[in-house]
Design a protein around this motif. Structure first.
Motif, PDB file in Angstrom:
ATOM      1  N   LEU A 459       0.831  -1.041  -0.061  1.00 56.91           N
ATOM      2  CA  LEU A 459      -0.028   0.009  -0.157  1.00 56.91           C
ATOM      3  C   LEU A 459       0.841   1.216  -0.072  1.00 56.91           C
ATOM      4  N   ALA A 460       0.369   2.300  -0.838  1.00 58.31           N
ATOM      5  CA  ALA A 460       1.146   3.754  -0.803  1.00 58.31           C
ATOM      6  C   ALA A 460       0.209   4.750  -0.854  1.00 58.31           C
ATOM      7  N   ASP A 461       0.540   5.654  -0.028  1.00 57.72           N
ATOM      8  CA  ASP A 461      -0.066   6.955   0.166  1.00 57.72           C
ATOM      9  C   ASP A 461       0.698   8.223   0.695  1.00 57.72           C
ATOM     10  N   GLY A 462       1.307   8.753  -0.395  1.00 59.30           N
ATOM     11  CA  GLY A 462       2.369   9.784  -0.227  1.00 59.30           C
ATOM     12  C   GLY A 462       3.354   9.271   0.647  1.00 59.30           C
ATOM     13  N   GLU A 463       3.508   9.774   1.859  1.00 60.93           N
ATOM     14  CA  GLU A 463       4.754   9.158   2.466  1.00 60.93           C
ATOM     15  C   GLU A 463       4.396   7.784   3.171  1.00 60.93           C
ATOM     16  N   ASN A 464       3.279   7.404   3.320  1.00 60.68           N
ATOM     17  CA  ASN A 464       2.850   6.357   4.070  1.00 60.68           C
ATOM     18  C   ASN A 464       2.984   5.022   3.120  1.00 60.68           C
ATOM     19  N   SER A 465       3.716   4.072   3.641  1.00 62.79           N
ATOM     20  CA  SER A 465       3.477   2.783   2.554  1.00 62.79           C
ATOM     21  C   SER A 465       3.593   1.725   3.654  1.00 62.79           C
ATOM     22  N   LYS A 466       3.149   0.570   3.000  1.00 59.96           N
ATOM     23  CA  LYS A 466       3.281  -0.694   3.959  1.00 59.96           C
ATOM     24  C   LYS A 466       3.571  -1.760   3.116  1.00 59.96           C
ATOM     25  N   ILE A 467       4.028  -2.899   3.589  1.00 59.27           N
ATOM     26  CA  ILE A 467       4.191  -4.077   2.708  1.00 59.27           C
ATOM     27  C   ILE A 467       4.231  -5.251   3.753  1.00 59.27           C
ATOM     28  N   LEU A 468       3.532  -6.492   3.329  1.00 61.31           N
ATOM     29  CA  LEU A 468       3.639  -7.459   3.773  1.00 61.31           C
ATOM     30  C   LEU A 468       4.297  -8.513   2.925  1.00 61.31           C
ATOM     31  N   GLU A 469       5.711  -8.867   3.267  1.00 62.31           N
ATOM     32  CA  GLU A 469       6.660  -9.501   2.339  1.00 62.31           C
ATOM     33  C   GLU A 469       6.171 -11.042   2.368  1.00 62.31           C
ATOM     34  N   LEU A 470       6.216 -11.396   1.081  1.00 61.51           N
ATOM     35  CA  LEU A 470       5.730 -12.829   0.725  1.00 61.51           C
ATOM     36  C   LEU A 470       6.784 -13.545  -0.185  1.00 61.51           C
ATOM     37  N   PRO A 471       7.896 -13.829   0.523  1.00 63.61           N
ATOM     38  CA  PRO A 471       9.182 -14.283  -0.356  1.00 63.61           C
ATOM     39  C   PRO A 471       8.998 -15.780  -0.825  1.00 63.61           C
ATOM     40  N   ILE A 475       4.266 -15.269  -3.323  1.00 63.20           N
ATOM     41  CA  ILE A 475       2.944 -15.276  -2.904  1.00 63.20           C
ATOM     42  C   ILE A 475       2.533 -15.977  -1.662  1.00 63.20           C
ATOM     43  N   MET A 476       3.515 -16.479  -0.874  1.00 62.55           N
ATOM     44  CA  MET A 476       3.368 -16.990   0.610  1.00 62.55           C
ATOM     45  C   MET A 476       4.544 -16.638   1.567  1.00 62.55           C
ATOM     46  N   SER A 477       4.402 -16.789   2.805  1.00 63.27           N
ATOM     47  CA  SER A 477       5.134 -16.633   3.815  1.00 63.27           C
ATOM     48  C   SER A 477       5.494 -18.080   4.491  1.00 63.27           C
ATOM     49  N   ALA A 478       6.681 -18.505   4.974  1.00 57.15           N
ATOM     50  CA  ALA A 478       6.964 -19.524   5.745  1.00 57.15           C
ATOM     51  C   ALA A 478       6.965 -19.193   7.224  1.00 57.15           C
ATOM     52  N   LYS A 479       6.598 -17.940   7.659  1.00 54.16           N
ATOM     53  CA  LYS A 479       6.732 -17.399   8.933  1.00 54.16           C
ATOM     54  C   LYS A 479       5.280 -17.942   9.786  1.00 54.16           C
ATOM     55  N   GLU A 483       1.367 -14.548  13.064  1.00 55.36           N
ATOM     56  CA  GLU A 483       1.994 -13.469  12.619  1.00 55.36           C
ATOM     57  C   GLU A 483       1.784 -12.769  11.401  1.00 55.36           C
ATOM     58  N   VAL A 484       1.615 -13.640  10.444  1.00 52.93           N
ATOM     59  CA  VAL A 484       1.262 -13.271   9.073  1.00 52.93           C
ATOM     60  C   VAL A 484       0.021 -12.623   8.987  1.00 52.93           C
ATOM     61  N   THR A 485      -1.049 -13.325   9.790  1.00 52.10           N
ATOM     62  CA  THR A 485      -2.230 -12.687   9.780  1.00 52.10           C
ATOM     63  C   THR A 485      -2.392 -11.369  10.496  1.00 52.10           C
ATOM     64  N   LYS A 486      -1.473 -11.245  11.537  1.00 55.80           N
ATOM     65  CA  LYS A 486      -1.641  -9.696  12.069  1.00 55.80           C
ATOM     66  C   LYS A 486      -0.985  -8.911  11.228  1.00 55.80           C
ATOM     67  N   HIS A 487       0.097  -8.992  10.391  1.00 55.53           N
ATOM     68  CA  HIS A 487       0.435  -7.945   9.347  1.00 55.53           C
ATOM     69  C   HIS A 487      -0.496  -7.928   8.130  1.00 55.53           C
TER      70      HIS A 487
END
Length: 541
Positions: A459-471, A475-479, A483-487
C-alpha cells in the motif's frame, strides 16, 4: 488405547447417542453407547473440498496449523498457484511441506499452467509433466480444468491431459463459470466431475442434471453460499463445501465449520450439512479420512454444540492436533523458493495516451470473482488519461514479474479508493503484480515495494507505505501463520482507510487478472475479454 467420550454424531446411520470411542494405533477400534450424559459432540472432521492453500499466503504446514483449530482434518488442494510460478518444483514443494504435518492434504496435478496463453506465467506444466506428477505419491486428481473453451473445442493439449488422468484412474475437477445447456453437458461428458464456480442456483441445477457434483464456495472474495445453500437438502449426495481462496485473517476466525453453522442457521438438515462437509468429499475423492465408524481412521473433532460448531479439539489419526483453539504441532522452517525477475517501474511507463477519451472499464462486484464491462469518458492531462476519483474510476496496472516488459494499463470501477494505491503479487493465476490507485506516483511506489521484496501485498499513500512480504514464490510466507495474519490485518485496515469499502480489497484485487472468469480482466499482456476469450483494446470503439 485411548477412550474419547461424548455424544457421537453418526452421519451414515443418522443417529446421535451418548457413547465412547476406543482409539488405538490411529484407528477407531470400537464405538459403543454408554449410560452417561454428555454435553459435547463428536463429529467427523471437516474437509475443504477445493482450496488453493497459497491464497492463505501461508505454506501448507502453516495453513494446517490454523485449519485444525476449526476442526478441519483434510483438504482437496489445487497447487496451481505455485505451479504458475515454479512449475513442477513448486508442486513438489507443496506436497513435501504438507507431508511434514499430520494434516491430510490431498493435492492434485494442476491442469492449466499457464491458465491461458494471454498472460505471462513463470512456468508451464505440460501433459508429460502431468504424467510424471501422477507417478508421485499423494497426487490424487487432475485439478480444476479451467480451460473450458479448450474442452468444448476438443483442444488437443487439453484432451491429452484429460486422457492421462483417465488412464491413471484419477478424478477430474472442473471450473466452468456460467456454462449452461449443451455446453455444460459437453464439458461434463468429457469426464469432469465437479464444479465450484456456480454463482446461481439455476446454473447449478443445470449441471446437476448431467451428473456433475456441485461444490458450494464461500471464500474471502467469492461468496456463493447464499445463492446455493438450498442444494444441501435438495441434493444431499451431490453437494460439497469449499473455501477456494481464504486469506489468513479469515482462516484464523473459522473454516468449513463456519459454513456448516450458516447452513444450520438456514434450517438445513444436520446430517445433510455434515455430509456435505465431510462424507461427500471423502467418498468422492476416496480420501483416507475416517467418518466415525468402527475400523475407520480416528479423524474427528469435538464441538460444544451442533449449531455454531465451536471446536474444542481436533483429532487426526487418533492424535489430538488442536485443543481450545490452539494447534498442537509446531511451525516448520523452510527455505524460500522464488521466481522473480523484474526492475522497478516509473510513472511514464503506466500512462495511457488519449487515443480516445472513451475507455473500457473493468467493473468489480464485492464478493464475486466475475466482473462486468463498462465504458467511461475520461479527462486527460498532457494527453494522458486520468482516473476519475469522483465517479470511482481508478487506474489498474499489471506488471510482468518474470521479465522486463511494459506494464499493461487500464481502468477499473467499484474499488472505492479515495487516495493512494494498493498492489499485490498474489494475482491469479500467473501471479504478476497487479495494482489499483488514484495516482501514478502511489501506484509506482506500491508496485516497487513488491519488486524490492520479491513478492507481497503493499500500500502507498504519499509518504505512508506498508508491505507484507511474501518471499515464498512471491505469494506465501513461511513465517508463523498468526504473525502473518497480524500483518495482513494491519495492511487490510490501512487499505480500507484509503476509502475502499470492499470486504477483502486485496483478495478482490488478486482476481482482477484472472482471465478465465468473465467478463473483463487485465493481464500483463493487456485487457482481456473473457466472452470472446481474446485480448481487446483498452479504448471503446
Amino acid at each position: 488405547m485411548k477412550i474419547i467420550k461424548g455424544k457421537v454424531v453418526d452421519i451414515i446411520n443418522k443417529t446421535i447417542f451418548n457413547g465412547e470411542l476406543a482409539v488405538e494405533d490411529g484407528f477407531i477400534t470400537h464405538i459403543q453407547k454408554v449410560d452417561e450424559e454428555f454435553s459435547q459432540f463428536i463429529i467427523p472432521g471437516f474437509v475443504d473440498a477445493h482450496v488453493h492453500v497459497e491464497s492463505s499466503m501461508l505454506i501448507p504446514s502453516e495453513f494446517a496449523r490454523l485449519a485444525v483449530c476449526h476442526g478441519t482434518v483434510g483438504t482437496i488442494s489445487d497447487p496451481h498457484e505455485i505451479g504458475n510460478v515454479l512449475g513442477k518444483d513448486g508442486v513438489r514443494f507443496m506436497i513435501d511441506n504438507g507431508a511434514k504435518t499430520p494434516f491430510k492434504f490431498y493435492f492434485g496435478a494442476p491442469s492449466c499452467v499457464p491458465a491461458t496463453t494471454f498472460e505471462t506465467a513463470g512456468a508451464e506444466i505440460t501433459a508429460s509433466d502431468i504424467e510424471e506428477i501422477f507417478s508421485w505419491p499423494n497426487v490424487n486428481y487432475l485439478a480444476e480444468m479451467m480451460n473450458y473453451p479448450g474442452v468444448l473445442h476438443t483442444d488437443s493439449t487439453v484432451m491429452d491431459k484429460i486422457a492421462i488422468a483417465k488412464k491413471h484412474n484419477k478424478l477430474i475437477d472442473g471450473h466452468a463459470p456460467g456454462l449452461r445447456g449443451e455446453d455444460a453437458k459437453k464439458y461434463i461428458s468429457a469426464g469432469i466431475s465437479t464444479d465450484h464456480e456456480c454463482f446461481t442456483k439455476e446454473e447449478a441445477l443445470d449441471k446437476l442434471q448431467h451428473g456433475m457434483k456441485i461444490i458450494i464456495r464461500e471464500g474471502s472474495a467469492a461468496k456463493n453460499f447464499e445463492a446455493l445453500w438450498e442444494l444441501i437438502d435438495e441434493y444431499p449426495e451431490m453437494v460439497m463445501l469449499c473455501s477456494d481462496d481464504k486469506h489468513p485473517n479469515d482462516l484464523v476466525v473459522g473454516h468449513i465449520n463456519k459454513l456448516a453453522a450458516r447452513a444450520i442457521a438456514k434450517g438445513c438438515d444436520l446430517f445433510n450439512v455434515l455430509r456435505a462437509a465431510s462424507y461427500n468429499p471423502v467418498n468422492h475423492y476416496k480420501m483416507d479420512i475416517g467418518l466415525l465408524q468402527t475400523g475407520n481412521k480416528a479423524d474427528f473433532c469435538i464441538v460444544d454444540n451442533l449449531k455454531d460448531f465451536n471446536v474444542l479439539s481436533t483429532y487426526i489419526d487418533g492424535v489430538e492436533v488442536a485443543k481450545n483453539g490452539t494447534s498442537e504441532f509446531s511451525s516448520i522452517k523452510e527455505e524460500n523458493l522464488n521466481n522473480f525477475h523484474c526492475s522497478p517501474i516509473s510513472e511514464v511507463q503506466i500512462q495511457l495516451k488519449d487515443e480516445s477519451n472513451c475507455v473500457k472499464v473493468i467493473v468489480v462486484d464485492d464478493g464475486q470473482l466475475i466482473t462486468k464491462a463498462a465504458t467511461s469518458e475520461l479527462k486527460s492531462i498532457n494527453r494522458n488519461l486520468q482516473p476519475d476519483i469522483t465517479n470511482d474510476i481508478l487506474k489498474i496496472v499489471v506488471v510482468n514479474r518474470y521479465n522486463g516488459a511494459p506494464p499493461a494499463v487500464s481502468f477499473i470501477k467499484n474499488v472505492g479508493l479515495k487516495k493512494g494505491a494498493i498492489a499485490s503479487c498474489v494475482a491469479h493465476d500467473s501471479h504478476n503484480i497487479v495494482a489499483v490507485g488514484t495516482n501514478d506516483t502511489d501506484i509506482c511506489k506500491a508496485v516497487n515495494l513488491i519488486i524490492e521484496a520479491k513478492g507481497g501485498i503493499s500500500l502507498a499513500d504519499g509518504e505512508n507505505s506498508k508491505i507484507l512480504e511474501l518471499p515464498m514464490a512471491g505469494i506465501m510466507s513461511a513465517k508463523d501463520g498468526y504473525e502473518v495474519t497480524k500483518h495482513y490485518e494491519e495492511i487490510d485496515k490501512a487499505a480500507k482507510g484509503l476509502g475502499t469499502s470492499l470486504t477483502s480489497p486485496f483478495m478482490t484485487l488478486s482476481f482482477c487478472a484472472l482471465l478465465v472468469i468473465p467478463e473483463l480482466k487485465l493481464s500483463d499482456k493487456g485487457l482481456f475479454d473473457a466472452n470472446t476469450f481474446s485480448l481487446t483494446s483498452s479504448y471503446s470503439e
